[in-house]
Design an enzyme around this catalytic site. Structure first.
Site, PDB file in Angstrom:
ATOM      1  N   LYS A 217      70.556  18.711   5.335  1.00 12.45           N
ATOM      2  CA  LYS A 217      71.636  19.453   6.191  1.00 12.45           C
ATOM      3  C   LYS A 217      72.271  17.931   7.053  1.00 12.45           C
ATOM      4  CE  LYS A 217      69.047  20.545  10.048  1.00 12.45           C
ATOM      5  NZ  LYS A 217      68.612  20.692  10.873  1.00 12.45           N
TER       6      LYS A 217
ATOM      7  N   PHE B 236      58.170  25.367  14.565  1.00 14.17           N
ATOM      8  CA  PHE B 236      59.475  25.675  14.681  1.00 14.17           C
ATOM      9  C   PHE B 236      60.395  25.431  14.468  1.00 14.17           C
ATOM     10  CE2 PHE B 236      57.003  29.507  15.974  1.00 14.17           C
ATOM     11  CZ  PHE B 236      57.261  30.923  14.917  1.00 14.17           C
TER      12      PHE B 236
ATOM     13  N   GLY C 164      69.508  24.492   2.744  1.00 11.69           N
ATOM     14  CA  GLY C 164      68.338  23.799   1.739  1.00 11.69           C
ATOM     15  C   GLY C 164      67.225  23.937   2.845  1.00 11.69           C
TER      16      GLY C 164
ATOM     17  N   ASN D 233      51.683  19.230   3.740  1.00  9.16           N
ATOM     18  CA  ASN D 233      52.308  20.699   2.540  1.00  9.16           C
ATOM     19  C   ASN D 233      51.682  21.216   1.179  1.00  9.16           C
ATOM     20  OD1 ASN D 233      52.009  17.667   1.479  1.00  9.16           O
ATOM     21  ND2 ASN D 233      52.694  17.670   0.732  1.00  9.16           N
TER      22      ASN D 233
ATOM     23  N   CYS E 175      61.726  24.427   3.949  1.00 12.48           N
ATOM     24  CA  CYS E 175      60.855  25.975   4.405  1.00 12.48           C
ATOM     25  C   CYS E 175      61.351  27.087   4.033  1.00 12.48           C
ATOM     26  CB  CYS E 175      61.072  25.771   5.783  1.00 12.48           C
ATOM     27  SG  CYS E 175      59.914  24.597   6.633  1.00 12.48           S
TER      28      CYS E 175
ATOM     29  N   TYR F 152      57.288  15.246   7.773  1.00 16.48           N
ATOM     30  CA  TYR F 152      58.252  15.879   8.936  1.00 16.48           C
ATOM     31  C   TYR F 152      57.533  16.518  10.462  1.00 16.48           C
ATOM     32  CZ  TYR F 152      61.645  13.913   5.570  1.00 16.48           C
ATOM     33  OH  TYR F 152      62.055  13.712   4.946  1.00 16.48           O
TER      34      TYR F 152
ATOM     35  N   LYS G  84      61.399  28.142   0.114  1.00 16.44           N
ATOM     36  CA  LYS G  84      59.782  28.147   0.119  1.00 16.44           C
ATOM     37  C   LYS G  84      59.182  29.297   0.725  1.00 16.44           C
ATOM     38  CE  LYS G  84      56.452  25.860   2.143  1.00 16.44           C
ATOM     39  NZ  LYS G  84      56.394  24.770   3.000  1.00 16.44           N
TER      40      LYS G  84
ATOM     41  N   GLY H 149      54.087  17.184  11.627  1.00 23.07           N
ATOM     42  CA  GLY H 149      52.877  16.681  11.820  1.00 23.07           C
ATOM     43  C   GLY H 149      53.345  15.513  12.286  1.00 23.07           C
TER      44      GLY H 149
HETATM   45  C1  UDX Z   1      55.883  20.447   6.275  1.00 21.35           C
HETATM   46  C2  UDX Z   1      54.521  21.885   6.676  1.00 21.35           C
HETATM   47  O1  UDX Z   1      52.978  21.018   6.796  1.00 21.35           O
HETATM   48  C3  UDX Z   1      54.472  22.782   5.312  1.00 21.35           C
HETATM   49  O2  UDX Z   1      53.262  23.685   5.366  1.00 21.35           O
HETATM   50  C4  UDX Z   1      55.532  23.417   5.451  1.00 21.35           C
HETATM   51  O3  UDX Z   1      56.263  24.243   4.555  1.00 21.35           O
HETATM   52  C5  UDX Z   1      57.191  22.184   5.697  1.00 21.35           C
HETATM   53  O4  UDX Z   1      57.088  21.107   7.191  1.00 21.35           O
HETATM   54  P1  UDX Z   1      55.542  17.908   6.131  1.00 21.35           P
HETATM   55  O5  UDX Z   1      55.477  18.030   7.545  1.00 21.35           O
HETATM   56  O6  UDX Z   1      57.146  17.906   6.440  1.00 21.35           O
HETATM   57  O7  UDX Z   1      55.289  19.855   5.769  1.00 21.35           O
HETATM   58  O8  UDX Z   1      55.859  17.449   4.778  1.00 21.35           O
HETATM   59  P2  UDX Z   1      55.203  16.578   4.474  1.00 21.35           P
HETATM   60  O9  UDX Z   1      56.754  15.195   4.931  1.00 21.35           O
HETATM   61  O10 UDX Z   1      55.217  15.957   3.155  1.00 21.35           O
HETATM   62  O11 UDX Z   1      54.144  16.016   4.838  1.00 21.35           O
HETATM   63  C6  UDX Z   1      52.644  16.110   4.709  1.00 21.35           C
HETATM   64  C7  UDX Z   1      51.868  15.029   4.380  1.00 21.35           C
HETATM   65  O12 UDX Z   1      50.234  15.398   4.537  1.00 21.35           O
HETATM   66  C8  UDX Z   1      52.190  14.120   3.814  1.00 21.35           C
HETATM   67  O13 UDX Z   1      52.564  12.874   4.006  1.00 21.35           O
HETATM   68  C9  UDX Z   1      50.739  14.095   2.929  1.00 21.35           C
HETATM   69  O14 UDX Z   1      50.518  12.346   2.268  1.00 21.35           O
HETATM   70  C10 UDX Z   1      49.581  14.391   3.946  1.00 21.35           C
HETATM   71  N1  UDX Z   1      48.773  14.775   3.032  1.00 21.35           N
HETATM   72  C11 UDX Z   1      48.582  15.721   1.857  1.00 21.35           C
HETATM   73  C12 UDX Z   1      47.445  14.324   3.733  1.00 21.35           C
HETATM   74  O15 UDX Z   1      47.001  13.527   4.740  1.00 21.35           O
HETATM   75  N2  UDX Z   1      46.212  14.978   3.275  1.00 21.35           N
HETATM   76  C13 UDX Z   1      46.431  15.896   2.091  1.00 21.35           C
HETATM   77  O16 UDX Z   1      44.967  16.507   1.758  1.00 21.35           O
HETATM   78  C14 UDX Z   1      47.282  16.309   1.643  1.00 21.35           C
HETATM   79  C1  UDX Z   2      64.289  25.790   9.412  1.00 21.16           C
HETATM   80  C2  UDX Z   2      63.841  26.278  10.472  1.00 21.16           C
HETATM   81  O1  UDX Z   2      65.560  26.675  11.377  1.00 21.16           O
HETATM   82  C3  UDX Z   2      62.977  25.986  11.425  1.00 21.16           C
HETATM   83  O2  UDX Z   2      62.619  26.856  12.522  1.00 21.16           O
HETATM   84  C4  UDX Z   2      61.643  25.937  10.721  1.00 21.16           C
HETATM   85  O3  UDX Z   2      60.199  25.918  10.837  1.00 21.16           O
HETATM   86  C5  UDX Z   2      61.940  24.955   9.628  1.00 21.16           C
HETATM   87  O4  UDX Z   2      62.922  25.306   8.300  1.00 21.16           O
HETATM   88  P1  UDX Z   2      64.997  23.033   8.733  1.00 21.16           P
HETATM   89  O5  UDX Z   2      64.988  23.381   6.930  1.00 21.16           O
HETATM   90  O6  UDX Z   2      64.814  21.842   9.776  1.00 21.16           O
HETATM   91  O7  UDX Z   2      64.435  24.220   9.946  1.00 21.16           O
HETATM   92  O8  UDX Z   2      66.948  23.017   9.256  1.00 21.16           O
HETATM   93  P2  UDX Z   2      68.116  24.613   9.352  1.00 21.16           P
HETATM   94  O9  UDX Z   2      68.834  24.099  10.561  1.00 21.16           O
HETATM   95  O10 UDX Z   2      67.528  25.299  10.070  1.00 21.16           O
HETATM   96  O11 UDX Z   2      68.787  24.916   8.213  1.00 21.16           O
HETATM   97  C6  UDX Z   2      68.274  25.239   7.218  1.00 21.16           C
HETATM   98  C7  UDX Z   2      69.654  25.383   5.497  1.00 21.16           C
HETATM   99  O12 UDX Z   2      70.290  25.856   6.433  1.00 21.16           O
HETATM  100  C8  UDX Z   2      70.946  23.518   5.956  1.00 21.16           C
HETATM  101  O13 UDX Z   2      70.600  23.624   5.135  1.00 21.16           O
HETATM  102  C9  UDX Z   2      71.604  23.694   6.566  1.00 21.16           C
HETATM  103  O14 UDX Z   2      72.450  23.183   6.409  1.00 21.16           O
HETATM  104  C10 UDX Z   2      71.861  25.729   6.171  1.00 21.16           C
HETATM  105  N1  UDX Z   2      72.609  26.329   7.392  1.00 21.16           N
HETATM  106  C11 UDX Z   2      71.920  26.247   8.850  1.00 21.16           C
HETATM  107  C12 UDX Z   2      73.625  27.055   7.074  1.00 21.16           C
HETATM  108  O15 UDX Z   2      74.161  26.705   6.100  1.00 21.16           O
HETATM  109  N2  UDX Z   2      74.423  27.335   7.856  1.00 21.16           N
HETATM  110  C13 UDX Z   2      74.007  27.755   9.096  1.00 21.16           C
HETATM  111  O16 UDX Z   2      75.382  28.604  10.179  1.00 21.16           O
HETATM  112  C14 UDX Z   2      72.377  26.971   9.957  1.00 21.16           C
END
Ligand code: UDX
Ligand code: UDX
Length: 471
Positions: A343, A166, A277, A94, A280, A16, A283, A18
């Protein structure tokens, strides 16, 4: 030595973060070759699919991929080749919360970051700028640097940068096109500053320079955790107030709106909900809690932990409202849950409040019918199985049905629960839904998206997060 001019980028991790990030870099920097690699062959095949059936749903993403795939953007599982060719490498794997061992439930599991770092050290034959993009606990860069330096070949230099992402899912492409800021952390040595300048030049192809902030390595790492913790804290604060609203007859939308008018507070991230949810927020806060504890700052740890506890409370409170309203029992009753993603505008379900709600409903032995416009059926089964580890999937399937439209989900149900704020739920023909439901018909709006006055006029009993009955 002058800063290196970046001409080839490798991104390890086609997820999500990269995927969209490096695709946008490729689109905006046609002179840079970008290769996104991943160990997961199926994911890479999806990124490469001829009909652009890419593995994540994100508005605008396909247009970006169309614009540069095969030109200067490539997806591959050949990790080593991409590492060798690149002069700058993003590590975007991840970092889930640890499930066992020291810090289980709190600390980040860094073994993917470590194995990617070791791979870079093992196969690189020339100097690289290594950029930490995954969310990591403060000072991870230091461990990455130690691994790289201990394993580098003669003549290979590694400079480490932290460049947290971000973007928010659902608006990722806009966030990347016009970011509020780009943050780059580096060591404050000449080499560190040069590496920082190299990455700055990449972003400066489309981001105004005044929005590119350069800071120390550890400030950058901590900023990512801090930003997410502060955003989540606003939601937990407003959700705590929503409980007071429900008990007093006030309306959280009115309160939040009026509070947000204060320019010192601002209007964003004040929407009460059934709970936050996403991959990020929880966590990163738990990471901050773990960090605070390891730094012997228990009061700081307790402060941030409360943000997560309030979120759990909000979800539990909502489930309880459903049970209480349906005459104190939902056993054997039929409930439609609209929305499963964490969301709107994403197919991602990580930490989605819907999972917790459905788990609660199942523990009361209610029948649940789920509809979400984007989430894959297999993902829903996987999430429910993880949420109910002691129940065999076959038993879960006796109680849960997944359908393909909101109307179908609501037919002959006693109650409807809105778990995700998908726009299409606002446009449902509620009269038709009402006509086909078991009476009395209940709607529980966990996202404050419905027109309550209209629904009540039709005949529904409506409960909305943050709105007291006395209104
Ligand atoms: C990202 C950030 O990297 C993570 O630290 C942050 O907290 C959330 O967003 P995201 O891109 O959402 O993670 O994770 P994911 O969609 O699971 O993608 C990570 C990818 O890395 C997976 O496709 C996985 O297969 C790959 N991966 C993992 C590798 O290619 N090599 C590895 O050694 C481990
Ligand atoms: C978040 C941060 O916004 C982003 O900057 C960071 O890089 C990754 O984490 P994301 O988790 O993708 O992004 O979505 P975000 O729009 O922040 O929503 C997170 C959760 O909060 C969702 O479940 C959303 O529904 C909830 N939310 C958001 C609320 O309940 N109320 C709000 O006013 C805003």
């Amino acid at each position: 030595m002058a800063p290196v001019k970046v001409s080839k980028i490798c991104c390890i991790g086609a997820g999500y973060v990269g995927g969209p990030t490096c695709a946008v870099i490729a689109l905006k920097c046609p002179h840079i070759q970008v290769t996104i690699v991943d160990l997961n062959q199926a994911r890479i095949d999806a990124w490469n699919s001829p009909d652009f059936n890419v593995p994540i749903y994100e508005p605008g993403l396909v247009d970006v991929i169309r614009g540069c795939r095969g030109r200067n953007l490539f997806f591959s599982t050949d990790v080593d080749k991409a590492i060798q060719e690149a002069d700058l490498i993003f590590v975007s794997v991840n970092t889930p919360t640890k499930k066992s061992g020291v810090g289980a439930g709190f600390a980040a599991d860094l073994h993917y970051v470590e194995s990617a770092t070791r791979r870079i050290a093992a196969v690189a034959t020339s100097s690289k700028i290594v950029v930490e993009k995954s969310t990591v606990p403060c000072r991870t860069a230091e461990s990455m640097r130690t691994i790289l330096e201990a394993n580098s070949k003669p003549g290979c230099r590694f400079d480490l940068l932290s460049n947290p992402e971000f973007l928010a899912e659902g608006t990722a492409i806009n966030d990347l096109f016009a970011p509020d800021r780009v943050l780059i952390g580096s060591l404050q040595t000449q080499e560190g500053k040069d590496a920082c300048a190299s990455l700055t030049e990449v972003y400066a192809n489309w981001v105004p320079r005044e929005r590119i902030l350069t800071v120390g390595l550890w400030s950058s790492e901590l900023t990512k955790l801090a930003a997410n913790a502060m955003l989540a804290q606003r939601i937990s604060s407003v959700n705590a107030l929503s409980a007071i609203c429900e008990a007093t007859g006030a309306n959280i939308e009115e309160v939040a709106n009026a509070v947000g008018f204060d320019s010192r507070i601002g209007p964003k991230f004040l929407r009460a909900s059934v709970g936050f949810g996403g991959s990020c927020f929880q966590k990163d806060i738990l990471n901050l809690v773990y960090l605070s504890e390891s730094l012997h700052l228990p009061e700081v740890a307790a402060y941030w932990r409360q943000v997560v506890e309030m979120n759990e409370y909000q979800k539990a409170r909502f489930s309880k409202t459903v049970v209480d309203t349906l005459f104190n029992t939902i056993t054997g009753k039929h409930i439609a849950v609209l929305g499963f993603a964490f969301k709107a505008d994403t197919g991602d379900t990580r930490e989605s409040a819907a999972i917790t709600l459905i788990r609660d409903f199942l523990s009361e032995r209610a029948y649940v019918t789920i509809y979400d416009p984007k989430v894959e059926e297999a993902q829903i089964w996987q999430d429910l199985q993880e949420a109910c580890p002691t129940t065999p999937l076959d038993s879960i399937k006796k109680y849960v049905t997944i359908v393909h439209s909101a109307l179908e989900a609501c037919k002959q149900k006693e109650a409807i629960v809105i778990a995700t704020e998908w726009k299409e739920f606002k446009e449902i023909n509620w009269q038709t839904v009402y006509d086909q439901m078991t009476k009395p018909a209940f709607v529980f709006d966990g996202r404050m998206i419905l027109d309550v006055v209209q629904l009540k006029k039709i005949g529904f009993t409506v409960k909305v997060i943050g709105r007291g009955d006395r209104l």
